[in-house]
Design a protein around this motif. Structure first.
Motif, PDB file in Angstrom:
ATOM      1  N   HIS A  27     -11.895  14.317  -8.974  1.00  0.00           N
ATOM      2  CA  HIS A  27     -10.461  14.519  -9.135  1.00  0.00           C
ATOM      3  C   HIS A  27     -10.156  14.976 -10.568  1.00  0.00           C
ATOM      4  O   HIS A  27     -10.968  14.853 -11.482  1.00  0.00           O
ATOM      5  N   LEU A  28      -8.966  15.511 -10.763  1.00  0.00           N
ATOM      6  CA  LEU A  28      -8.498  15.922 -12.086  1.00  0.00           C
ATOM      7  C   LEU A  28      -7.489  14.913 -12.635  1.00  0.00           C
ATOM      8  O   LEU A  28      -6.648  15.248 -13.457  1.00  0.00           O
ATOM      9  N   ARG A  29      -7.571  13.713 -12.164  1.00  0.00           N
ATOM     10  CA  ARG A  29      -6.630  12.666 -12.555  1.00  0.00           C
ATOM     11  C   ARG A  29      -7.095  11.999 -13.844  1.00  0.00           C
ATOM     12  O   ARG A  29      -8.196  11.485 -13.939  1.00  0.00           O
ATOM     13  N   ALA A  30      -6.226  12.007 -14.866  1.00  0.00           N
ATOM     14  CA  ALA A  30      -6.554  11.346 -16.129  1.00  0.00           C
ATOM     15  C   ALA A  30      -6.543   9.831 -15.920  1.00  0.00           C
ATOM     16  O   ALA A  30      -5.573   9.278 -15.405  1.00  0.00           O
ATOM     17  N   VAL A  31      -7.615   9.187 -16.285  1.00  0.00           N
ATOM     18  CA  VAL A  31      -7.753   7.737 -16.104  1.00  0.00           C
ATOM     19  C   VAL A  31      -7.914   7.080 -17.471  1.00  0.00           C
ATOM     20  O   VAL A  31      -8.751   7.511 -18.274  1.00  0.00           O
ATOM     21  N   GLN A  32      -7.135   6.063 -17.722  1.00  0.00           N
ATOM     22  CA  GLN A  32      -7.204   5.353 -18.991  1.00  0.00           C
ATOM     23  C   GLN A  32      -7.641   3.914 -18.732  1.00  0.00           C
ATOM     24  O   GLN A  32      -7.142   3.267 -17.810  1.00  0.00           O
ATOM     25  N   GLY A  33      -8.561   3.439 -19.547  1.00  0.00           N
ATOM     26  CA  GLY A  33      -9.104   2.091 -19.375  1.00  0.00           C
ATOM     27  C   GLY A  33      -8.644   1.161 -20.481  1.00  0.00           C
ATOM     28  O   GLY A  33      -8.556   1.537 -21.650  1.00  0.00           O
ATOM     29  N   PHE A  34      -8.350  -0.099 -20.095  1.00  0.00           N
ATOM     30  CA  PHE A  34      -7.884  -1.116 -21.033  1.00  0.00           C
ATOM     31  C   PHE A  34      -8.625  -2.427 -20.771  1.00  0.00           C
ATOM     32  O   PHE A  34      -8.997  -2.715 -19.631  1.00  0.00           O
ATOM     33  N   GLU A  36       0.799  -1.228   0.000  1.00  0.00           N
ATOM     34  CA  GLU A  36       0.000   0.000   0.000  1.00  0.00           C
ATOM     35  C   GLU A  36       0.829   1.274   0.000  1.00  0.00           C
ATOM     36  O   GLU A  36       0.477   2.241  -0.703  1.00  0.00           O
ATOM     37  N   PRO A  37       1.954   1.361   0.742  1.00  0.00           N
ATOM     38  CA  PRO A  37       2.727   2.613   0.718  1.00  0.00           C
ATOM     39  C   PRO A  37       3.257   2.980  -0.662  1.00  0.00           C
ATOM     40  O   PRO A  37       3.614   4.135  -0.895  1.00  0.00           O
ATOM     41  N   HIS A  38       3.301   2.014  -1.577  1.00  0.00           N
ATOM     42  CA  HIS A  38       3.867   2.266  -2.902  1.00  0.00           C
ATOM     43  C   HIS A  38       2.788   2.452  -3.967  1.00  0.00           C
ATOM     44  O   HIS A  38       3.109   2.558  -5.154  1.00  0.00           O
ATOM     45  N   HIS A  39       1.504   2.475  -3.555  1.00  0.00           N
ATOM     46  CA  HIS A  39       0.419   2.695  -4.494  1.00  0.00           C
ATOM     47  C   HIS A  39       0.037   4.160  -4.480  1.00  0.00           C
ATOM     48  O   HIS A  39       0.019   4.792  -3.425  1.00  0.00           O
ATOM     49  N   TYR A  40      -0.281   4.712  -5.656  1.00  0.00           N
ATOM     50  CA  TYR A  40      -0.493   6.150  -5.750  1.00  0.00           C
ATOM     51  C   TYR A  40      -1.885   6.592  -5.323  1.00  0.00           C
ATOM     52  O   TYR A  40      -2.158   7.796  -5.275  1.00  0.00           O
ATOM     53  N   LEU A  41      -2.791   5.655  -4.994  1.00  0.00           N
ATOM     54  CA  LEU A  41      -4.122   6.020  -4.516  1.00  0.00           C
ATOM     55  C   LEU A  41      -4.365   5.425  -3.136  1.00  0.00           C
ATOM     56  O   LEU A  41      -3.842   4.348  -2.818  1.00  0.00           O
ATOM     57  N   LYS A  42      -5.148   6.106  -2.339  1.00  0.00           N
ATOM     58  CA  LYS A  42      -5.548   5.609  -1.023  1.00  0.00           C
ATOM     59  C   LYS A  42      -7.060   5.398  -1.054  1.00  0.00           C
ATOM     60  O   LYS A  42      -7.828   6.342  -0.916  1.00  0.00           O
ATOM     61  N   SER A  85      -3.882   5.491 -13.953  1.00  0.00           N
ATOM     62  CA  SER A  85      -3.480   6.868 -14.224  1.00  0.00           C
ATOM     63  C   SER A  85      -1.980   6.965 -14.447  1.00  0.00           C
ATOM     64  O   SER A  85      -1.465   8.045 -14.749  1.00  0.00           O
ATOM     65  N   HIS A  86      -1.285   5.850 -14.275  1.00  0.00           N
ATOM     66  CA  HIS A  86       0.169   5.844 -14.390  1.00  0.00           C
ATOM     67  C   HIS A  86       0.554   5.920 -15.869  1.00  0.00           C
ATOM     68  O   HIS A  86       0.272   4.990 -16.638  1.00  0.00           O
ATOM     69  N   ARG A  91     -10.228   9.298 -19.835  1.00  0.00           N
ATOM     70  CA  ARG A  91     -10.953  10.417 -19.238  1.00  0.00           C
ATOM     71  C   ARG A  91      -9.960  11.343 -18.548  1.00  0.00           C
ATOM     72  O   ARG A  91      -9.048  10.888 -17.855  1.00  0.00           O
ATOM     73  N   LEU A  92     -10.159  12.639 -18.719  1.00  0.00           N
ATOM     74  CA  LEU A  92      -9.249  13.617 -18.147  1.00  0.00           C
ATOM     75  C   LEU A  92      -9.558  13.928 -16.690  1.00  0.00           C
ATOM     76  O   LEU A  92      -8.727  14.482 -15.980  1.00  0.00           O
ATOM     77  N   PHE A  93     -10.755  13.569 -16.225  1.00  0.00           N
ATOM     78  CA  PHE A  93     -11.121  13.873 -14.842  1.00  0.00           C
ATOM     79  C   PHE A  93     -12.186  12.891 -14.398  1.00  0.00           C
ATOM     80  O   PHE A  93     -12.801  12.184 -15.203  1.00  0.00           O
ATOM     81  N   GLY A  94     -12.406  12.853 -13.088  1.00  0.00           N
ATOM     82  CA  GLY A  94     -13.349  11.897 -12.521  1.00  0.00           C
ATOM     83  C   GLY A  94     -14.794  12.361 -12.613  1.00  0.00           C
ATOM     84  O   GLY A  94     -15.107  13.478 -13.043  1.00  0.00           O
TER      85      GLY A  94
END
Length: 375
Positions: A357-364, A220-226, A305-306, A325-328
């Motif tokens: 959030h303003l985090r760009a999210v990409q789906g695969f 968990e400490p190394h993941h960018y989301l909580k 988002s990485h 998506r550019l934002f949530g």
């Protein structure tokens, strides 16, 4: 390129100096000479290594080849801003991920506060971004843990070869050679030059274990989301020689129409070794074959988002991008929807929602091409 190193200093005749000469049958410590013929001017090579014990002339040779790569790092600027400040953001984040510094929180810290391993990889990422025609790097991997050194060397080699530049790496450690797979190696201990990529990168035996959330605190400490744990998820942990190196959680979308994977984390010391994509693909392939608690073949949806991971997924033919998506979502709208759903089910209302959030999210989506049947 012929190189001659000939260092001279004073020949001291103090009592202790003369006693050392007598005890060890040494005439003088004033002279050091070394001759080397290196293929610097040849074409077709990208990575050369000068290896040997300390004091054997590596740095002296490197100084005759070119200027040492020692970038200055600003003290009041995160490394994501300090690397190629006038360059492309995507190129910087891709370089950081490519050399194994994929822990996003580390990107937001100044170079001086990073660990030795993080500083090593940050410097490599900066070198990859700047990509000079010829770079000489002294003390390559000398100040980091050997595990980080080997994995970092392999990650750098793959990233550097994409730049088209030439790099001469000076190191006192032989254990990185198989990971670097250099085009030539000069050993200052023997004076021998080895040409051609004659080394094979060691294989990594990755084992995958099905488990629950018990191992998540390690990752968990190394993941960018909580975020809270996924509901009804199956967790997977990848190990190498018994050491936990990767984590992934997989749940399903309503109606069991497809699986949904997230919480992918690779430990920092293993980033850049290709472990993450192998791990993710193996689990998604198993779900595609129906190897899950439902015994039902399901494709897998994965969001990130990485930027480095998104680029790797785009390169992999087993994945297809389905969204960007550019934002949530609107957080209050999501909260109202969750409250209505809770009221309809007669359970306690949710006090918050997701999004905003303003985090760009990409789906695969993981969709393996059908293998043609043999006729």
């Amino acid at each position: 390129m012929k190189i001659r190193v000939n260092h001279r200093c004073s020949d001291f005749d103090s009592y202790r100096a003369e006693r050392v000469k007598s005890l060890f049958n040494v005439d003088s410590g004033a002279n050091f000479q070394l001759d080397a013929k290196l293929p610097i001017e040849d074409e077709g090579w990208q990575i050369g290594v000068i290896v040997g014990p300390s004091g054997s002339g590596k740095t002296s040779i490197g100084k005759q080849i070119g200027e040492m790569y020692k970038p200055a790092w600003p003290a009041s600027m995160p490394i994501v801003d300090a690397i190629a400040p006038g360059g492309d953001f995507a190129a910087v984040t891709a370089a950081l991920a490519a050399v194994g510094l994929g822990s996003v929180p580390s990107w937001l810290r100044p170079f001086q506060v990073l660990s030795n391993g993080e500083q090593f990889r940050a410097t490599l990422a900066r070198l990859v971004c700047e990509a000079p025609p010829l770079a000489v790097v002294d003390e390559f991997s000398s100040v980091v843990d050997r595990q980080i050194a080997r994995i970092g060397a392999g990650a750098f080699a793959k990233a550097w070869r994409r730049t088209g530049g030439k790099a001469v790496l000076l190191s006192c450690h032989y254990d990185i050679l198989d990971w670097l797979q250099p085009d030539w190696v000069f050993d200052t201990a023997t004076g021998q030059l080895e040409r051609g990529c004659l080394r094979r990168r060691p294989s990594l035996e990755l084992e995958i274990h099905k488990t629950d959330w018990r191992y998540w605190p390690l990752f968990e400490p190394h993941h960018y989301l909580k975020l809270p744990h996924m509901i009804a998820a199956t967790c997977y942990v990848g190990t190498i020689d018994g050491e936990p190196v990767a984590h992934l959680a997989v749940s399903t979308r309503p109606g069991l129409v497809e699986a949904r994977a997230c919480r992918l984390v690779v430990m920092p010391e293993w980033q850049g070794a290709g472990v993450g994509m192998r791990f993710l693909n193996a689990i998604c392939d198993a779900w595609r074959r129906g190897e899950n608690r439902y015994n039902k073949p399901l494709p897998t949806l994965f969001h990130t988002s990485h930027p480095g991971l998104a680029e790797a997924l785009r390169r992999d033919r087993r994945w297809t991008q389905v969204s960007a998506r550019l934002f949530g979502d609107h957080k209050m709208r999501c909260r109202d929807s969750m409250r209505k759903s809770a009221q309809a089910k007669g359970i306690s209302e949710s006090s918050s929602g997701y999004g905003g959030h303003l985090r760009a999210v990409q789906g695969f989506r993981y969709l393996v091409e059908d293998t043609p049947c043999a006729s």
